[in-house]
Write an enzyme that holds these catalytic residues in place. Structure first.
Site, PDB file in Angstrom:
ATOM      1  N   CYS A  63       0.826  -1.211   0.000  1.00 35.00           N
ATOM      2  CA  CYS A  63       0.000   0.000   0.000  1.00 35.00           C
ATOM      3  C   CYS A  63       0.860   1.260   0.000  1.00 35.00           C
ATOM      4  CB  CYS A  63      -0.978  -0.009   1.170  1.00 35.00           C
ATOM      5  SG  CYS A  63      -0.210  -0.135   2.776  1.00 35.00           S
ATOM      6  N   CYS A 215      28.205  32.289  14.663  1.00 37.18           N
ATOM      7  CA  CYS A 215      29.127  31.996  15.763  1.00 37.18           C
ATOM      8  C   CYS A 215      28.895  32.998  16.908  1.00 37.18           C
ATOM      9  CB  CYS A 215      30.563  32.090  15.264  1.00 37.18           C
ATOM     10  SG  CYS A 215      31.784  31.983  16.570  1.00 37.18           S
ATOM     11  N   CYS A 218      32.622  35.061  17.593  1.00 40.78           N
ATOM     12  CA  CYS A 218      33.124  36.118  16.701  1.00 40.78           C
ATOM     13  C   CYS A 218      32.027  36.736  15.827  1.00 40.78           C
ATOM     14  CB  CYS A 218      34.243  35.573  15.815  1.00 40.78           C
ATOM     15  SG  CYS A 218      33.633  34.460  14.546  1.00 40.78           S
ATOM     16  N   CYS A 308      33.584  26.894  13.110  1.00 39.47           N
ATOM     17  CA  CYS A 308      33.379  28.280  12.676  1.00 39.47           C
ATOM     18  C   CYS A 308      34.519  28.609  11.711  1.00 39.47           C
ATOM     19  CB  CYS A 308      33.399  29.238  13.860  1.00 39.47           C
ATOM     20  SG  CYS A 308      33.546  30.959  13.357  1.00 39.47           S
ATOM     21  N   CYS A 311      36.859  31.399  13.539  1.00 41.26           N
ATOM     22  CA  CYS A 311      37.558  30.978  14.761  1.00 41.26           C
ATOM     23  C   CYS A 311      38.388  29.719  14.510  1.00 41.26           C
ATOM     24  CB  CYS A 311      36.584  30.676  15.887  1.00 41.26           C
ATOM     25  SG  CYS A 311      35.578  32.072  16.362  1.00 41.26           S
ATOM     26  N   HIS A 389      -1.669   1.548   7.402  1.00 41.08           N
ATOM     27  CA  HIS A 389      -2.129   1.419   6.018  1.00 41.08           C
ATOM     28  C   HIS A 389      -1.996   2.770   5.318  1.00 41.08           C
ATOM     29  CE1 HIS A 389      -4.200  -0.141   2.598  1.00 41.08           C
ATOM     30  NE2 HIS A 389      -5.211   0.712   2.712  1.00 41.08           N
TER      31      HIS A 389
HETATM   32 ZN    ZN Z   1      33.660  32.214  15.247  1.00 40.88          ZN
END
Ligand code: ZN
Length: 436
Positions: A63, A215, A218, A308, A311, A389
């Site tokens: 089905c 982030c 930063c 990141c 970073c 079903h």
């Molecule tokens: Zn960062």
């Protein structure tokens, strides 16, 4: 039209090796002939189509397959492509598109105009599908959404317009700071995708998601773009109580429907009262709430966060998903099944959804304007995780039809909204953003 007539004239002349000065076709004659041809083809094709209101035999717990095939059979762009066998000219590979051929045969049988049979047997198609995707072998009940994903993926591979083994060219990511950085990056990523994966399936079903990672250290934004063929939306949890009993010792018994558990404390009575007060009782969730939940900002801790870019390490961040490129056919999967530690649970919350004018604009790029979709098919799941079903409801020329394996019946529009809706098929109606 004039320009394309000129171009066509030139193409015909060069292709036939005819000298322009010997050709005496006026533009209007050419235009009329071509339009006439197009109309004849269109008519012929229209004449060949039946109502499509034909059921599919259940060939052993199939089905899930029947419901999805009916939804795809009502996806006009795909149906016509299959019936006209346009993929034979389109595909790059020399290999026989076995699954696509068999899928097209099923659709052709469903749309045959004076078929004496009231139902079609998809057995051979299913057998070939299982050979291509061994994950589906066996006779147990399968998930319709998973089947749809695997099927579209296999069909795409067979009818891909690009060669299969092509080294991916990874361009050097130059940081740009233009106002259109996001759309430029998204476009480049989409082109890169089309370089390797380009087919009717992509034309119809593929869209692009934009994941933006912010982030917290930063404040740098990292953007990634992913192709999607369906949106799998979480269904918000709704806790409500349907009944309570006051026991002889004044302790209340509450039955919580969404968790199917019983709490037998005084606290639960207070809880229930507060819930009822907030008029959560019997509440219906809207599709917009599911979309909101899908695209809401998500806090990621250091461990679960990607790197990141600035970073150069994992930092606490927030992630947000938006739709960068809208697909022509939008498949929405209401993710009713959730894995817990010991079992799979099914949410049977009613999710209400618009039949026309679903606006995805608010989930797209900033200021993209309204992006409207109309519903044309729904794959429903009834029952529990183990005893379920699948059926399909599809939009017809007049009204809606329910496809329950070999049974086809009309259904009132009001009855479309239920707690069984599992996969929704929408078609783009209008889009104000420039679609590249
Ligand atoms: Zn960062």
């Amino acid at each position: 039209m004039d320009n394309s007539c000129h171009a066509l004239c030139r193409a015909l002349v060069t292709q036939n090796g005819l000298q322009p000065e010997h050709v005496d076709i006026s533009q209007s004659v050419l235009y009329t002939s071509i339009m006439g041809l197009l109309l004849v083809t269109e008519k012929e094709r229209e004449l060949k189509l039946g109502t499509g209101q034909v059921g599919l035999c259940n060939v052993g717990n199939t089905c899930f397959l029947n419901a999805i095939v009916q939804c795809l059979s009502h996806t006009r762009g795909l149906r016509d492509y299959c019936l006209l066998k346009a993929y034979l000219q389109d595909k790059h590979s020399n290999q026989e598109p076995v699954l696509m051929n068999e899928f097209s045969k099923v659709l052709a049988a469903l749309w045959e105009c004076d078929s004496g049979d009231s139902k079609v047997n998809p057995g051979k198609f299913y057998r070939i599908f299982k050979e291509a995707v061994p994950y589906f072998s066996g006779y147990s009940q399968q998930d319709a959404q998973e089947f749809l994903r695997f099927l579209l993926d296999r069909l795409h591979t067979e009818i891909n317009r690009r060669p299969s083994q092509r080294p991916a060219v990874i361009p050097n990511k130059e940081p740009t700071y233009s106002r259109f950085r996001i759309s430029e990056e998204a476009f480049a990523m989409w082109q890169k995708h089309l370089d390797r994966d380009d087919s009717k399936i992509v034309d119809l079903f593929s869209g692009q998601l934009h994941s933006s990672l912010h982030c917290s250290i930063c404040s740098h934004y990292s953007d990634t773009f992913d192709v999607f063929c369906d949106l799998s939306l979480p269904v918000p949890k709704v806790t409500f109580f349907t009944s309570f009993l006051v026991c002889a010792d004044d302790v209340c018994l509450c039955i919580c429907v969404s968790h199917t558990c019983c709490i037998n404390t005084e606290q639960s009575y207070m809880m229930m009262l507060s819930v009822v007060k907030k008029s959560e009782y019997g509440r219906i969730v809207t599709l917009k709430e599911c979309l909101d939940l899908f695209s809401q900002e998500e806090k990621l801790d250091k461990e679960n966060s990607p790197m990141c870019d600035r970073c150069n390490r994992r930092t606490e961040s927030t992630k947000r998903l938006t739709i960068q490129k809208f697909p022509r056919i939008l498949v929405i999967h209401l993710n009713r099944f959730t894995m817990s530690r010991y079992s799979i649970c099914k949410s049977s919350v009613t999710v209400s959804f618009p039949l026309t004018g679903l606006d995805l604009g608010p989930f797209g790029p900033v200021d993209c304007g309204p992006v409207l979709y109309n519903l044309y098919a729904v794959c429903n799941h009834s029952g529990t995780v183990n005893m379920g079903h699948y059926t399909a409801v599809c939009r017809e020329e007049e009204g809606w039809c329910c496809y329950n394996d070999s049974c086809v019946s009309t259904i009132q529009e009001e009855k479309l909204q239920s707690n069984q809706a599992y996969v929704l098929f929408y078609e783009l109606k209008s889009c104000s953003v420039h679609r590249k």
